[in-house]
Design a protein around this motif. Structure first.
Motif, PDB file in Angstrom:
ATOM      1  N   TYR A  41      46.398  25.965  52.121  1.00  0.00           N
ATOM      2  CA  TYR A  41      45.441  26.573  51.198  1.00  0.00           C
ATOM      3  C   TYR A  41      44.585  27.577  51.930  1.00  0.00           C
ATOM      4  O   TYR A  41      44.231  27.514  53.009  1.00  0.00           O
ATOM      5  CB  TYR A  41      44.531  25.537  50.563  1.00  0.00           C
TER       6      TYR A  41
ATOM      7  N   THR B 210      39.384  33.361  43.999  1.00  0.00           N
ATOM      8  CA  THR B 210      37.938  33.507  44.123  1.00  0.00           C
ATOM      9  C   THR B 210      37.660  34.686  45.056  1.00  0.00           C
ATOM     10  O   THR B 210      38.162  34.722  46.172  1.00  0.00           O
ATOM     11  CB  THR B 210      37.308  32.231  44.713  1.00  0.00           C
TER      12      THR B 210
ATOM     13  N   LYS C 280      39.420  42.924  52.540  1.00  0.00           N
ATOM     14  CA  LYS C 280      39.086  41.763  53.378  1.00  0.00           C
ATOM     15  C   LYS C 280      39.156  42.143  54.854  1.00  0.00           C
ATOM     16  O   LYS C 280      38.285  41.779  55.639  1.00  0.00           O
ATOM     17  CB  LYS C 280      40.029  40.597  53.071  1.00  0.00           C
TER      18      LYS C 280
ATOM     19  N   ASP D  85      35.618  38.717  50.697  1.00  0.00           N
ATOM     20  CA  ASP D  85      36.363  37.550  51.153  1.00  0.00           C
ATOM     21  C   ASP D  85      36.996  36.969  49.906  1.00  0.00           C
ATOM     22  O   ASP D  85      36.405  37.014  48.824  1.00  0.00           O
ATOM     23  CB  ASP D  85      35.440  36.533  51.817  1.00  0.00           C
ATOM     24  N   PHE D  86      38.215  36.470  50.019  1.00  0.00           N
ATOM     25  CA  PHE D  86      38.845  35.847  48.860  1.00  0.00           C
ATOM     26  C   PHE D  86      39.669  34.657  49.307  1.00  0.00           C
ATOM     27  O   PHE D  86      40.052  34.535  50.461  1.00  0.00           O
ATOM     28  CB  PHE D  86      39.700  36.847  48.069  1.00  0.00           C
ATOM     29  N   SER D  87      39.878  33.774  48.364  1.00  0.00           N
ATOM     30  CA  SER D  87      40.726  32.618  48.620  1.00  0.00           C
ATOM     31  C   SER D  87      41.514  32.301  47.359  1.00  0.00           C
ATOM     32  O   SER D  87      41.100  32.651  46.254  1.00  0.00           O
ATOM     33  CB  SER D  87      39.890  31.407  49.039  1.00  0.00           C
ATOM     34  N   ILE D  88      42.653  31.689  47.559  1.00  0.00           N
ATOM     35  CA  ILE D  88      43.482  31.227  46.461  1.00  0.00           C
ATOM     36  C   ILE D  88      43.659  29.732  46.659  1.00  0.00           C
ATOM     37  O   ILE D  88      44.133  29.295  47.703  1.00  0.00           O
ATOM     38  CB  ILE D  88      44.852  31.928  46.439  1.00  0.00           C
ATOM     39  N   ARG D  89      43.225  28.962  45.677  1.00  0.00           N
ATOM     40  CA  ARG D  89      43.278  27.498  45.771  1.00  0.00           C
ATOM     41  C   ARG D  89      43.847  26.934  44.481  1.00  0.00           C
ATOM     42  O   ARG D  89      43.972  27.637  43.503  1.00  0.00           O
ATOM     43  CB  ARG D  89      41.885  26.924  45.985  1.00  0.00           C
TER      44      ARG D  89
END
Length: 133
Positions: A133, A31, A72, A78-82
């Motif tokens: 996470y 995301t 970032k 901003d990013f995340s990996i879930r």
């Protein structure tokens, strides 16, 4: 006590490698979103990263990932990996099989053993949610 135990589980190098290589690489959901600074900046190199919003099973090259990390760090995105809920539950089940004394409950388990397994389960959840996470 749970926090320390969860941190120890989460920082196990073998577990971290397994989560990265098997779970995030194959099942991760990436995301990406703009920050306020990113929306207001004149920088354009990070704009094409927004097309990755909620991407599953998307192959990301090392170069693209490094660009995302740089953006970032610059405060542009901003990013995340879930993992989605199904994959999270599968991973949690695998960990439960490894860490709990009686992963499936089973008959003849004392109340004390059941309580310890409940605590171990909470530690595993915290390790995943707050540290991996």
């Amino acid at each position: 006590v749970k926090y320390v135990a969860a941190k120890q589980v989460a920082f196990d190098p073998k577990l971290r490698r397994e989560v990265r290589m098997r779970w995030f690489k194959d099942n991760g959901c990436l995301t990406v979103r703009h920050t306020q600074k990113g929306e207001e900046s004149g920088e354009v190199y990070h704009l094409d990263m927004l097309t990755w919003r909620e991407k599953r099973h998307q192959k990301v090259s090392s170069e693209e990932f490094l660009e995302m990390v740089k953006a970032k760090e610059d405060g542009l995105i901003d990013f995340s990996i879930r993992l989605d809920e199904r994959d999270h539950q599968e991973l949690l089940g695998n960990l439960r099989d490894c860490y709990l004394l009686h992963p499936r409950g089973g008959g003849g388990v004392s109340d004390q053993a059941r309580e310890w397994d409940r605590l171990r389960h909470e530690v595993l959840e915290e390790a995943l949610e707050k540290h991996l996470y």
